[in-house]
Design a protein around this motif. Structure first.
Motif, mmCIF file in Angstrom:
data_model
loop_
_atom_site.group_PDB
_atom_site.id
_atom_site.type_symbol
_atom_site.label_atom_id
_atom_site.label_comp_id
_atom_site.label_asym_id
_atom_site.label_seq_id
_atom_site.Cartn_x
_atom_site.Cartn_y
_atom_site.Cartn_z
ATOM 1 N N ARG A 184 12.086 70.658 -23.774
ATOM 2 C CA ARG A 184 11.563 69.313 -23.531
ATOM 3 C C ARG A 184 12.125 68.329 -24.555
ATOM 4 O O ARG A 184 12.471 67.191 -24.201
ATOM 5 N N ALA A 185 12.209 68.753 -25.799
ATOM 6 C CA ALA A 185 12.719 67.861 -26.840
ATOM 7 C C ALA A 185 14.158 67.448 -26.554
ATOM 8 O O ALA A 185 14.527 66.272 -26.725
ATOM 9 N N ALA A 186 14.992 68.393 -26.099
ATOM 10 C CA ALA A 186 16.381 68.071 -25.782
ATOM 11 C C ALA A 186 16.452 67.119 -24.591
ATOM 12 O O ALA A 186 17.259 66.178 -24.580
ATOM 13 N N PHE A 187 15.610 67.351 -23.604
ATOM 14 C CA PHE A 187 15.584 66.458 -22.435
ATOM 15 C C PHE A 187 15.199 65.042 -22.855
ATOM 16 O O PHE A 187 15.844 64.065 -22.472
ATOM 17 N N GLU A 188 14.142 64.936 -23.646
ATOM 18 C CA GLU A 188 13.655 63.615 -24.033
ATOM 19 C C GLU A 188 14.650 62.891 -24.931
ATOM 20 O O GLU A 188 14.769 61.656 -24.871
ATOM 21 N N ALA A 189 15.404 63.647 -25.734
ATOM 22 C CA ALA A 189 16.422 63.016 -26.573
ATOM 23 C C ALA A 189 17.574 62.482 -25.724
ATOM 24 O O ALA A 189 18.130 61.414 -25.998
ATOM 25 N N ARG A 190 17.912 63.223 -24.670
ATOM 26 C CA ARG A 190 19.021 62.805 -23.794
ATOM 27 C C ARG A 190 18.598 61.689 -22.837
ATOM 28 O O ARG A 190 19.412 60.842 -22.455
ATOM 29 N N PHE A 191 17.332 61.673 -22.429
ATOM 30 C CA PHE A 191 16.845 60.673 -21.473
ATOM 31 C C PHE A 191 15.682 59.885 -22.091
ATOM 32 O O PHE A 191 14.538 59.991 -21.644
ATOM 33 N N PRO A 192 15.941 59.107 -23.121
ATOM 34 C CA PRO A 192 14.847 58.361 -23.761
ATOM 35 C C PRO A 192 14.216 57.376 -22.781
ATOM 36 O O PRO A 192 14.907 56.733 -21.984
ATOM 37 N N GLY A 193 12.887 57.313 -22.814
ATOM 38 C CA GLY A 193 12.178 56.378 -21.952
ATOM 39 C C GLY A 193 11.832 56.930 -20.591
ATOM 40 O O GLY A 193 11.127 56.277 -19.819
ATOM 41 N N TRP A 215 26.278 75.731 -15.993
ATOM 42 C CA TRP A 215 24.979 76.116 -16.553
ATOM 43 C C TRP A 215 24.975 76.000 -18.072
ATOM 44 O O TRP A 215 23.960 75.636 -18.665
ATOM 45 N N ARG A 216 26.101 76.269 -18.711
ATOM 46 C CA ARG A 216 26.159 76.102 -20.164
ATOM 47 C C ARG A 216 25.912 74.643 -20.564
ATOM 48 O O ARG A 216 25.346 74.378 -21.626
ATOM 49 N N VAL A 217 26.304 73.712 -19.723
ATOM 50 C CA VAL A 217 26.082 72.298 -19.994
ATOM 51 C C VAL A 217 24.625 71.908 -19.725
ATOM 52 O O VAL A 217 24.016 71.149 -20.484
ATOM 53 N N LEU A 218 24.067 72.437 -18.643
ATOM 54 C CA LEU A 218 22.755 72.005 -18.169
ATOM 55 C C LEU A 218 21.591 72.748 -18.822
ATOM 56 O O LEU A 218 20.521 72.165 -19.052
ATOM 57 N N GLU A 219 21.782 74.021 -19.114
ATOM 58 C CA GLU A 219 20.669 74.878 -19.544
ATOM 59 C C GLU A 219 19.902 74.348 -20.750
ATOM 60 O O GLU A 219 18.657 74.390 -20.757
ATOM 61 N N PRO A 220 20.563 73.823 -21.796
ATOM 62 C CA PRO A 220 19.779 73.386 -22.958
ATOM 63 C C PRO A 220 18.729 72.334 -22.622
ATOM 64 O O PRO A 220 17.630 72.352 -23.196
ATOM 65 N N THR A 240 32.996 70.930 -3.124
ATOM 66 C CA THR A 240 33.695 69.655 -2.950
ATOM 67 C C THR A 240 33.257 68.600 -3.953
ATOM 68 O O THR A 240 33.804 67.495 -3.957
ATOM 69 N N THR A 241 32.258 68.905 -4.785
ATOM 70 C CA THR A 241 31.678 67.909 -5.680
ATOM 71 C C THR A 241 32.288 67.988 -7.075
ATOM 72 O O THR A 241 32.843 69.026 -7.453
ATOM 73 N N PRO A 242 32.152 66.913 -7.873
ATOM 74 C CA PRO A 242 32.626 66.966 -9.255
ATOM 75 C C PRO A 242 31.850 67.998 -10.068
ATOM 76 O O PRO A 242 30.737 68.399 -9.692
ATOM 77 N N PHE A 243 32.415 68.408 -11.181
ATOM 78 C CA PHE A 243 31.778 69.369 -12.074
ATOM 79 C C PHE A 243 30.394 68.872 -12.459
ATOM 80 O O PHE A 243 30.213 67.714 -12.861
ATOM 81 N N ALA A 244 29.384 69.752 -12.338
ATOM 82 C CA ALA A 244 27.999 69.433 -12.650
ATOM 83 C C ALA A 244 27.527 68.170 -11.923
ATOM 84 O O ALA A 244 26.726 67.393 -12.446
ATOM 85 N N GLY A 245 28.026 67.995 -10.704
ATOM 86 C CA GLY A 245 27.580 66.871 -9.888
ATOM 87 C C GLY A 245 27.943 65.507 -10.446
ATOM 88 O O GLY A 245 27.363 64.488 -10.066
ATOM 89 N N GLY A 246 28.914 65.481 -11.375
ATOM 90 C CA GLY A 246 29.311 64.221 -11.977
ATOM 91 C C GLY A 246 28.461 63.819 -13.159
ATOM 92 O O GLY A 246 28.683 62.753 -13.750
ATOM 93 N N TRP A 247 27.509 64.672 -13.517
ATOM 94 C CA TRP A 247 26.662 64.357 -14.681
ATOM 95 C C TRP A 247 27.474 64.631 -15.933
ATOM 96 O O TRP A 247 28.078 65.684 -16.086
ATOM 97 N N ASP A 248 27.462 63.693 -16.871
ATOM 98 C CA ASP A 248 28.365 63.791 -18.007
ATOM 99 C C ASP A 248 27.797 64.503 -19.221
ATOM 100 O O ASP A 248 28.470 64.668 -20.238
ATOM 101 N N GLY A 249 26.509 64.943 -19.126
ATOM 102 C CA GLY A 249 25.924 65.655 -20.249
ATOM 103 C C GLY A 249 25.572 64.745 -21.401
ATOM 104 O O GLY A 249 25.110 65.195 -22.426
#
Length: 319
Positions: A197-206, A187-192, A310-319
């Motif tokens: 919205r600004a953080a999301f859009e910066a991480r996922f441009p387009g 959650w510390r990785v995902l919560e921000p 059984t899954t990788p940390f944060a579902g394999g999402w690398d942040g």
């Protein structure tokens, strides 16, 4: 000795349902409806009751993260009523608000409820989740033009995840210490990115943001006698279209992409999917805190928790 969490008894659950039905009947009659044969159609997170013989269905949420915050619930209910009425006006097949009462939440007996037009259900029809997922891009295409204002990823309920992870420390019978530590680190990785919205859009441009259903639309399509209708927009939100496919797996993702090709919209983005899947899994962990108020959740949630282990940390999402 490990402390045990106290669950509501069968009698307490039945009393809650009875109270919700009585509140809906009283509210319906106060609005001028004839109600002589109220019939419960559904009873999980909400009690859904047909106020027969009136062609009106009341939905009364009964299992909520913050059951005493009826003002916040009413705000969400207004969004749902507004969106579904707008979709109905555009000709989109939805379960629509009842035209027989004002289109607004009603508070009665400690509940906040909404009223919907009764539609006969095709009870013998088995849900086809792949076909449902293939139809969701058409819903997204329609929602794109919705003029109302919606909050970014409100259906992720980040405050609920944060509060629940703190509360679960006091309920080791619901989740072990090791699992809880992992959930907090994820959650510390995902919560921000959920909160901003600004953080999301910066991480996922387009990646475009738009109104989305918010609560697994392939599983919330009502099989009416007159055809399928999109239903249960209680979690309507602004977000990426991937949010509506969170946790559904490759088969339904592929079905969505087929529908996206047919509607001329973009396919799902793999990186965003990994992110929303990870967030969705932590919402499952948070929902463990609702088991005492809805014990039947155990059989649905625990397999998901076991799979998460059984899954990788944060579902394999690398942040």
């Amino acid at each position: 000795m490990t402390p045990m969490t106290t669950h509501l008894t069968a009698r307490q659950l039945a009393d809650r349902t009875t109270a919700a039905v009585e509140a809906a009947v009283a509210a319906g009659r106060a609005l001028g409806l004839t109600v002589t044969e109220p019939t419960v159609l559904h009873d999980v997170f909400s009690v859904v009751v047909h106020l027969a013989p009136s062609p009106v269905v009341a939905r009364i949420p009964t299992v909520l993260p913050r059951p005493d915050d009826l003002n916040a619930l009413a705000r969400r209910q207004r969004d749902e009523l507004d969106v579904t009425q707008w979709l109905a006006d555009q000709g989109v097949p939805v379960l629509a608000p009842s035209p027989l009462v004002p289109r607004e939440p009603v508070r009665r007996g400690g509940f906040s409820m909404t009223f919907w037009a009764y539609v006969e259900e095709a009870r013998d029809k088995e849900p086809d989740y792949a076909a449902n997922a293939e139809s969701v891009p058409a819903l997204h295409a329609a929602l794109r033009a919705y003029p109302g204002r919606l909050e970014f990823l409100s259906s992720a309920e980040p405050w609920f995840v944060t509060e629940a992870l703190a509360r679960l420390e006091r309920h080791p019978d619901l989740i072990g210490a090791g699992d809880l530590d992992r959930a907090r680190r994820e959650w510390r990785v995902l919560e921000p990115l959920v909160r901003s919205r600004a953080a999301f859009e910066a991480r996922f441009p387009g990646i475009d943001l738009q109104p989305v259903h918010g609560d697994c639309p392939p599983a919330n399509i009502f099989s009416g006698a007159d055809g399928d209708r999109y239903a249960d927009f209680e979690m309507i939100t602004l977000g990426p279209v991937e949010w509506d496919l969170a946790g559904l797996g490759p088969e339904l993702e592929a079905a969505y992409d087929r529908g996206a090709r047919d509607t001329g919209t973009r396919p799902l983005d793999g990186d965003v999917l990994r992110f929303v899947n990870a967030v969705g899994t932590l919402r499952v962990i948070a929902t463990l805190t609702l088991i005492p108020r809805l014990p039947q959740l155990t059989e649905y949630l625990m397999p998901a928790v076991e799979q998460w282990r059984t899954t990788p940390f944060a579902g394999g999402w690398d942040g």
